[in-house]
Design a protein around this motif. Structure first.
Motif, PDB file in Angstrom:
ATOM      1  N   ARG A   1       0.857  -1.150   0.137  1.00 10.28           N
ATOM      2  CA  ARG A   1       0.039  -0.059  -0.090  1.00 10.28           C
ATOM      3  C   ARG A   1       0.859   1.261   0.110  1.00 10.28           C
ATOM      4  O   ARG A   1       1.996   1.345   0.288  1.00 10.28           O
ATOM      5  CB  ARG A   1      -0.785   0.058   1.176  1.00 10.28           C
ATOM      6  CG  ARG A   1      -0.375   0.096   2.557  1.00 10.28           C
ATOM      7  CD  ARG A   1      -1.025  -0.087   3.716  1.00 10.28           C
ATOM      8  NE  ARG A   1      -2.248   0.941   4.064  1.00 10.28           N
ATOM      9  CZ  ARG A   1      -2.613   0.912   5.179  1.00 10.28           C
ATOM     10  NH1 ARG A   1      -2.170   0.082   6.086  1.00 10.28           N
ATOM     11  NH2 ARG A   1      -3.369   2.065   5.490  1.00 10.28           N
ATOM     12  N   VAL A   2       0.260   2.423  -0.463  1.00 11.52           N
ATOM     13  CA  VAL A   2       0.990   3.668  -0.560  1.00 11.52           C
ATOM     14  C   VAL A   2       0.128   4.785   0.039  1.00 11.52           C
ATOM     15  O   VAL A   2      -0.878   4.717  -0.236  1.00 11.52           O
ATOM     16  CB  VAL A   2       1.466   4.129  -1.911  1.00 11.52           C
ATOM     17  CG1 VAL A   2       2.156   5.412  -1.888  1.00 11.52           C
ATOM     18  CG2 VAL A   2       2.265   2.886  -2.768  1.00 11.52           C
ATOM     19  N   GLY A   3       0.694   5.433   1.189  1.00 11.03           N
ATOM     20  CA  GLY A   3      -0.123   6.331   1.788  1.00 11.03           C
ATOM     21  C   GLY A   3       0.436   7.924   1.493  1.00 11.03           C
ATOM     22  O   GLY A   3       1.842   8.029   1.145  1.00 11.03           O
ATOM     23  N   MET A   4      -0.469   8.942   1.546  1.00  9.02           N
ATOM     24  CA  MET A   4       0.236  10.219   1.272  1.00  9.02           C
ATOM     25  C   MET A   4      -0.681  10.899   2.476  1.00  9.02           C
ATOM     26  O   MET A   4      -1.860  11.110   2.555  1.00  9.02           O
ATOM     27  CB  MET A   4      -0.342  10.752  -0.091  1.00  9.02           C
ATOM     28  CG  MET A   4       0.125  12.048  -0.061  1.00  9.02           C
ATOM     29  SD  MET A   4       0.093  12.805  -2.118  1.00  9.02           S
ATOM     30  CE  MET A   4       0.586  14.361  -1.822  1.00  9.02           C
ATOM     31  N   ASP A   5       0.196  11.951   3.064  1.00  9.47           N
ATOM     32  CA  ASP A   5      -0.261  12.628   4.068  1.00  9.47           C
ATOM     33  C   ASP A   5       0.022  14.215   4.053  1.00  9.47           C
ATOM     34  O   ASP A   5       0.952  14.473   3.513  1.00  9.47           O
ATOM     35  CB  ASP A   5       0.234  12.215   5.546  1.00  9.47           C
ATOM     36  CG  ASP A   5      -0.264  10.964   5.812  1.00  9.47           C
ATOM     37  OD1 ASP A   5      -1.147  10.368   5.606  1.00  9.47           O
ATOM     38  OD2 ASP A   5       0.755  10.254   6.497  1.00  9.47           O
ATOM     39  N   LEU A   6      -0.937  14.862   4.244  1.00 10.11           N
ATOM     40  CA  LEU A   6      -0.436  16.516   4.449  1.00 10.11           C
ATOM     41  C   LEU A   6      -1.076  16.818   5.714  1.00 10.11           C
ATOM     42  O   LEU A   6      -1.998  16.558   6.346  1.00 10.11           O
ATOM     43  CB  LEU A   6      -1.661  17.167   3.544  1.00 10.11           C
ATOM     44  CG  LEU A   6      -1.455  16.772   1.847  1.00 10.11           C
ATOM     45  CD1 LEU A   6      -2.647  17.379   1.097  1.00 10.11           C
ATOM     46  CD2 LEU A   6      -0.088  17.371   1.285  1.00 10.11           C
TER      47      LEU A   6
ATOM     48  N   VAL B   1       4.094  23.430   7.281  1.00  7.25           N
ATOM     49  CA  VAL B   1       3.279  22.506   6.558  1.00  7.25           C
ATOM     50  C   VAL B   1       4.142  21.488   6.314  1.00  7.25           C
ATOM     51  O   VAL B   1       5.457  21.447   6.083  1.00  7.25           O
ATOM     52  CB  VAL B   1       2.544  23.076   5.316  1.00  7.25           C
ATOM     53  CG1 VAL B   1       1.590  24.233   5.555  1.00  7.25           C
ATOM     54  CG2 VAL B   1       3.682  23.598   4.322  1.00  7.25           C
ATOM     55  N   LEU B   2       3.569  20.223   6.158  1.00  2.76           N
ATOM     56  CA  LEU B   2       4.333  18.769   6.167  1.00  2.76           C
ATOM     57  C   LEU B   2       3.470  18.288   4.893  1.00  2.76           C
ATOM     58  O   LEU B   2       2.356  18.183   4.789  1.00  2.76           O
ATOM     59  CB  LEU B   2       4.527  18.298   7.156  1.00  2.76           C
ATOM     60  CG  LEU B   2       3.325  17.529   8.049  1.00  2.76           C
ATOM     61  CD1 LEU B   2       2.809  16.127   7.402  1.00  2.76           C
ATOM     62  CD2 LEU B   2       3.749  17.390   9.446  1.00  2.76           C
ATOM     63  N   ILE B   3       4.326  17.343   4.044  1.00  6.25           N
ATOM     64  CA  ILE B   3       3.686  16.616   3.152  1.00  6.25           C
ATOM     65  C   ILE B   3       4.786  15.011   3.175  1.00  6.25           C
ATOM     66  O   ILE B   3       5.663  15.342   3.406  1.00  6.25           O
ATOM     67  CB  ILE B   3       3.739  17.070   1.977  1.00  6.25           C
ATOM     68  CG1 ILE B   3       3.115  16.053   0.622  1.00  6.25           C
ATOM     69  CG2 ILE B   3       5.184  17.479   1.237  1.00  6.25           C
ATOM     70  CD1 ILE B   3       2.706  16.776  -0.416  1.00  6.25           C
ATOM     71  N   ALA B   4       3.928  13.969   3.235  1.00  9.61           N
ATOM     72  CA  ALA B   4       4.642  12.846   3.254  1.00  9.61           C
ATOM     73  C   ALA B   4       4.154  11.738   2.364  1.00  9.61           C
ATOM     74  O   ALA B   4       2.925  11.715   2.145  1.00  9.61           O
ATOM     75  CB  ALA B   4       4.621  12.374   4.758  1.00  9.61           C
ATOM     76  N   LEU B   5       5.019  11.007   1.943  1.00 13.79           N
ATOM     77  CA  LEU B   5       4.607   9.893   0.889  1.00 13.79           C
ATOM     78  C   LEU B   5       5.254   8.603   1.739  1.00 13.79           C
ATOM     79  O   LEU B   5       6.445   8.676   2.024  1.00 13.79           O
ATOM     80  CB  LEU B   5       5.318  10.147  -0.501  1.00 13.79           C
ATOM     81  CG  LEU B   5       5.116   8.937  -1.286  1.00 13.79           C
ATOM     82  CD1 LEU B   5       3.531   8.788  -1.741  1.00 13.79           C
ATOM     83  CD2 LEU B   5       5.866   8.932  -2.591  1.00 13.79           C
ATOM     84  N   GLU B   6       4.448   7.579   1.727  1.00 16.62           N
ATOM     85  CA  GLU B   6       4.845   6.537   2.768  1.00 16.62           C
ATOM     86  C   GLU B   6       4.406   4.979   1.939  1.00 16.62           C
ATOM     87  O   GLU B   6       3.328   4.740   2.268  1.00 16.62           O
ATOM     88  CB  GLU B   6       4.376   6.456   4.070  1.00 16.62           C
ATOM     89  CG  GLU B   6       4.986   5.341   4.893  1.00 16.62           C
ATOM     90  CD  GLU B   6       4.788   5.705   6.439  1.00 16.62           C
ATOM     91  OE1 GLU B   6       5.132   4.724   7.169  1.00 16.62           O
ATOM     92  OE2 GLU B   6       4.230   6.531   6.580  1.00 16.62           O
ATOM     93  N   PRO B   7       5.381   4.494   1.218  1.00 18.51           N
ATOM     94  CA  PRO B   7       4.943   3.067   0.593  1.00 18.51           C
ATOM     95  C   PRO B   7       5.461   2.129   1.848  1.00 18.51           C
ATOM     96  O   PRO B   7       6.258   2.160   2.506  1.00 18.51           O
ATOM     97  CB  PRO B   7       5.923   2.746  -0.452  1.00 18.51           C
ATOM     98  CG  PRO B   7       6.950   3.872  -0.211  1.00 18.51           C
ATOM     99  CD  PRO B   7       6.540   4.966   0.466  1.00 18.51           C
ATOM    100  N   LYS B   8       4.311   1.033   2.029  1.00 15.06           N
ATOM    101  CA  LYS B   8       4.274   0.189   2.907  1.00 15.06           C
ATOM    102  C   LYS B   8       4.180  -1.359   2.633  1.00 15.06           C
ATOM    103  O   LYS B   8       3.400  -1.732   1.673  1.00 15.06           O
ATOM    104  CB  LYS B   8       3.180   0.302   4.138  1.00 15.06           C
ATOM    105  CG  LYS B   8       3.283   1.586   4.703  1.00 15.06           C
ATOM    106  CD  LYS B   8       2.259   1.826   5.708  1.00 15.06           C
ATOM    107  CE  LYS B   8       2.202   3.216   6.363  1.00 15.06           C
ATOM    108  NZ  LYS B   8       1.129   3.372   7.319  1.00 15.06           N
ATOM    109  N   TYR B   9       4.583  -2.387   3.236  1.00 11.67           N
ATOM    110  CA  TYR B   9       4.341  -3.518   2.987  1.00 11.67           C
ATOM    111  C   TYR B   9       3.609  -4.279   4.299  1.00 11.67           C
ATOM    112  O   TYR B   9       3.934  -3.957   5.246  1.00 11.67           O
ATOM    113  CB  TYR B   9       5.539  -4.431   2.749  1.00 11.67           C
ATOM    114  CG  TYR B   9       5.328  -6.039   2.454  1.00 11.67           C
ATOM    115  CD1 TYR B   9       4.573  -6.428   1.323  1.00 11.67           C
ATOM    116  CD2 TYR B   9       5.682  -6.938   3.591  1.00 11.67           C
ATOM    117  CE1 TYR B   9       4.605  -7.898   1.227  1.00 11.67           C
ATOM    118  CE2 TYR B   9       5.434  -8.168   3.418  1.00 11.67           C
ATOM    119  CZ  TYR B   9       4.667  -8.610   2.089  1.00 11.67           C
ATOM    120  OH  TYR B   9       4.583 -10.001   1.966  1.00 11.67           O
TER     121      TYR B   9
END
Length: 191
Positions: free
Chosen positions: A27-32, A43-51
């Protein structure tokens, strides 16, 4: 711009009718969100691929950029630095408290990695301005929050050591962030 963001959220919501995660899925998540360092904000922005290593656990790689204005302290006197972006690269682990019967899943997580810190740009009213080089540091993070469907709300504390410029001048690099995000993939919660 607002129409594009709304269209993306609607598309992701409709195309992802399954909820949360299933062992062996990616899965891949994106947070603001909002970043709160000592005496500043940004401000922050994050991208997080997960298994998903289990139905209620996953490991991932978090790439986060936080643009913040921070305080720099000298002998008790605080000066606000200009807005600057820092990057962090962290390995993460999340544990979910979900019985598999609901799409609502509270979680706790932690991570560790490298933080590439932005140079400090100072503007001391009437006295002058300048840029101070800041070296990167290893650090960690702890977080808690919940997922509902494919959306995620999280509170994260990023633990990063202080930068000491010498002569009693220092900058605190740790910050608290609150973010809202979504993810794609991951499968369904198992019963």
């Amino acid at each position: 711009m607002k129409k594009i963001i709304f269209a993306i959220i609607a598309l992701v919501s409709m195309s992802q009718l399954s909820h949360a995660q299933e062992q062996g899925k990616f899965r891949v998540g994106m947070d603001l969100g909002y970043a709160m360092p000592d005496g500043g904000g940004g401000v922050l922005i994050a991208l997080e691929p997960k298994y998903n290593i289990a139905d209620n656990m996953n490991i991932g790689l978090r790439f986060e950029s936080a643009a913040m204005a921070k305080n720099i302290t000298e002998s008790g006197i605080s000066v606000e630095a200009e807005l600057a972006a820092s990057m962090s690269y962290s390995a993460t682990f999340d544990y979910y408290f979900n019985s598999g019967s609901s799409s609502f899943a509270p979680f706790l997580g932690a991570g560790a990695g490298y933080n590439s810190l932005a140079n400090a740009k100072l503007d001391i009213g009437g006295v002058g301005s300048g840029e101070v080089k800041v070296d990167g540091k290893f650090g960690g993070l702890v977080r808690a929050g919940f997922e509902a469907g494919k959306f995620r709300l999280a509170a994260t504390y990023n633990l990063i050591g202080k930068t000491d410029f010498g002569d009693g001048v220092e900058q605190k690099n740790s910050y608290f962030g609150i973010s809202l995000g979504f993810y794609v993939g991951g499968g369904k919660w198992k019963k």
